[in-house]
Every structure is written in C-alpha cells, then in structure tokens.
Design a protein around this motif. Sequence first.
Motif, PDB file in Angstrom:
ATOM      1  N   ASP A 185       0.796  -1.231   0.000  1.00 37.19           N
ATOM      2  CA  ASP A 185       0.000   0.000   0.000  1.00 37.19           C
ATOM      3  C   ASP A 185       0.828   1.280   0.000  1.00 37.19           C
ATOM      4  OD1 ASP A 185      -2.402  -1.287  -0.102  1.00 37.19           O
ATOM      5  OD2 ASP A 185      -2.824  -1.166   2.046  1.00 37.19           O
ATOM      6  N   ALA A 186       1.943   1.276   0.717  1.00 35.82           N
ATOM      7  CA  ALA A 186       2.686   2.530   0.924  1.00 35.82           C
ATOM      8  C   ALA A 186       3.139   3.214  -0.369  1.00 35.82           C
ATOM      9  CB  ALA A 186       3.879   2.293   1.844  1.00 35.82           C
ATOM     10  N   PRO A 187       3.685   2.495  -1.357  1.00 30.05           N
ATOM     11  CA  PRO A 187       4.117   3.205  -2.576  1.00 30.05           C
ATOM     12  C   PRO A 187       2.984   3.964  -3.264  1.00 30.05           C
ATOM     13  CG  PRO A 187       5.072   1.005  -2.502  1.00 30.05           C
ATOM     14  CD  PRO A 187       4.049   1.065  -1.401  1.00 30.05           C
ATOM     15  N   THR A 188       1.772   3.411  -3.209  1.00 24.61           N
ATOM     16  CA  THR A 188       0.628   4.062  -3.851  1.00 24.61           C
ATOM     17  C   THR A 188       0.061   5.187  -2.998  1.00 24.61           C
ATOM     18  OG1 THR A 188       0.037   2.006  -4.980  1.00 24.61           O
ATOM     19  CG2 THR A 188      -1.670   3.687  -4.809  1.00 24.61           C
ATOM     20  N   VAL A 189      -0.124   4.917  -1.718  1.00 27.23           N
ATOM     21  CA  VAL A 189      -0.750   5.900  -0.831  1.00 27.23           C
ATOM     22  C   VAL A 189       0.155   7.112  -0.621  1.00 27.23           C
ATOM     23  CG1 VAL A 189      -1.677   6.307   1.480  1.00 27.23           C
ATOM     24  CG2 VAL A 189      -2.088   4.113   0.347  1.00 27.23           C
ATOM     25  N   LEU A 190       1.430   6.862  -0.378  1.00 25.66           N
ATOM     26  CA  LEU A 190       2.362   7.955  -0.097  1.00 25.66           C
ATOM     27  C   LEU A 190       2.876   8.625  -1.365  1.00 25.66           C
ATOM     28  CD1 LEU A 190       4.547   6.300   2.699  1.00 25.66           C
ATOM     29  CD2 LEU A 190       2.543   7.768   2.985  1.00 25.66           C
ATOM     30  N   GLY A 191       2.841   7.903  -2.473  1.00 29.63           N
ATOM     31  CA  GLY A 191       3.487   8.395  -3.682  1.00 29.63           C
ATOM     32  C   GLY A 191       4.928   7.911  -3.707  1.00 29.63           C
ATOM     33  N   TRP A 192       5.443   7.715  -4.907  1.00 26.28           N
ATOM     34  CA  TRP A 192       6.762   7.093  -5.029  1.00 26.28           C
ATOM     35  C   TRP A 192       7.861   7.890  -4.333  1.00 26.28           C
ATOM     36  CZ3 TRP A 192       8.780   2.606  -5.884  1.00 26.28           C
ATOM     37  CH2 TRP A 192      10.152   2.508  -6.151  1.00 26.28           C
ATOM     38  N   SER A 193       7.866   9.213  -4.486  1.00 31.19           N
ATOM     39  CA  SER A 193       8.953  10.023  -3.924  1.00 31.19           C
ATOM     40  C   SER A 193       8.993   9.925  -2.405  1.00 31.19           C
ATOM     41  CB  SER A 193       8.807  11.487  -4.348  1.00 31.19           C
ATOM     42  OG  SER A 193       8.964  11.622  -5.738  1.00 31.19           O
ATOM     43  N   ARG A 194       7.825  10.038  -1.771  1.00 28.79           N
ATOM     44  CA  ARG A 194       7.788   9.975  -0.310  1.00 28.79           C
ATOM     45  C   ARG A 194       8.116   8.576   0.178  1.00 28.79           C
ATOM     46  NH1 ARG A 194       9.322  11.860   4.233  1.00 28.79           N
ATOM     47  NH2 ARG A 194       7.862  11.652   5.977  1.00 28.79           N
ATOM     48  N   TRP A 195       7.587   7.559  -0.518  1.00 30.09           N
ATOM     49  CA  TRP A 195       7.885   6.186  -0.115  1.00 30.09           C
ATOM     50  C   TRP A 195       9.382   5.906  -0.239  1.00 30.09           C
ATOM     51  CZ3 TRP A 195       9.960   1.890  -2.633  1.00 30.09           C
ATOM     52  CH2 TRP A 195       9.867   0.681  -1.925  1.00 30.09           C
ATOM     53  N   GLU A 196       9.999   6.383  -1.312  1.00 26.05           N
ATOM     54  CA  GLU A 196      11.431   6.158  -1.512  1.00 26.05           C
ATOM     55  C   GLU A 196      12.242   6.838  -0.415  1.00 26.05           C
ATOM     56  OE1 GLU A 196      14.440   6.135  -5.305  1.00 26.05           O
ATOM     57  OE2 GLU A 196      13.179   7.903  -5.018  1.00 26.05           O
ATOM     58  N   ALA A 197      11.808   8.040  -0.006  1.00 22.08           N
ATOM     59  CA  ALA A 197      12.510   8.745   1.065  1.00 22.08           C
ATOM     60  C   ALA A 197      12.429   7.957   2.370  1.00 22.08           C
ATOM     61  CB  ALA A 197      11.918  10.141   1.248  1.00 22.08           C
TER      62      ALA A 197
END
Length: 200
Positions: free
Chosen positions: A110-122
């Motif tokens: 869920d996190a990559p989609t909910v947070l968006g890729w940039s925030r999840w990567e950070a």
Amino acid sequence: MATNAERTAQTRARLIDTARALFSEHGYAATGTEAILEGAGVRRGAMYHHFADKAALFEAVCLQLCEEAVPAIEAATERVDDPLEALVQGSLAWLRFVTQPGVQRIWLLDAPTVLGWSRWEALDRRLGQQALREGIEAALAEGVLRYEGSPELLATMLNGALNALALRLAAPGTKVPRRVWEQAVRSLFEAFSPPALPGS
C-alpha cells in the motif's frame, strides 16, 4: 492524573495503533475512517487535531515501522565483526521485518501508492538503505567488498534488489523456503567479494 500533553499523546498513539492493525488486516483502501475512530475510541475532531486525513495517519504508521526496523537491523549486526557478514545479516533482518504479516501489506503493497513514489522512496532510505550504505562503506574500507564506484549508487541498486525480493515473498500464493531466499541474499553480496587468494 494524566496531564493534557499525556492525554494528547495517548490519543495519538491509540489512533496509530488502531490504524496500523486495520491497515494490516484490511488494507488502506478498505479501511474507513469511521472504523479507525471506533476502534480507537476517539471522535473525528480528535483525529483531525493530530492528522489532516487518513493518508496522513497512514504515513504516521509508516514512520512507526521505520522506527522499529532500525533497531532490528542493528540487533542483527551488532555482534558481527566481519563487515560482509554484517551486510548479509542486516539485509536478512530487514527482509524478515518487512515481510512480517503485520508489515508487508502496509509497507510493500500500500505505501508506494498511498504515499506516492517520492515519499515512499525517502522513507525506504530511512528504513534500510541508509544502514545498507553504511555497511557497504565499512566493507569497502576493510577490503572485503570489491566495487569501484559510488557506495550510494551501489546501496541503491542492492536495495532495489532486496525490495524486489521482498515483494516476491509478499506476493499472494508465493512460497519460497526461508533457506532459499536467505541463500539468495548471501550470494548477492558474495558476488561483490574479492576472489580468494590461491592456497587460502
């Protein structure tokens, strides 16, 4: 008697703990705000005092996971003297953490989609890539890792491989024996180790 600050902290903690349990069991999309409020025993206004929306609460859950993962990695490596073995053990600890039933749905699915890729990567860098880079730098300094280039780029590449493996392990219906994926991780790092000297 609890102070206002203590009650505020307790309310925030209940919201995070309740949301984490629901997100883990049902997923982000299937978890309604009302279910979180009911489970935490708080009113809507109290939730919005702490979090702008459900997505902000989800991010707080992810931050909690980051805070839990780092000690798990450190515990797996603190008594390991060989830097290459420390890389292996730290990576295995990270994989065991993110593939836990209570974590994998939140962090990997869920996190990559909910947070968006940039925030999840950070957050992913905070979750494990930073420790991976530090381990690579230590292994390079000791000469047990052979690589010419940026340790940061190598950490990014290896972290990507570990994330791909974690997603594979978390996929429904996937059954990879633990000894198999642990050996795969070990082989990944050993591929960068210098060749043994003749007669050694």
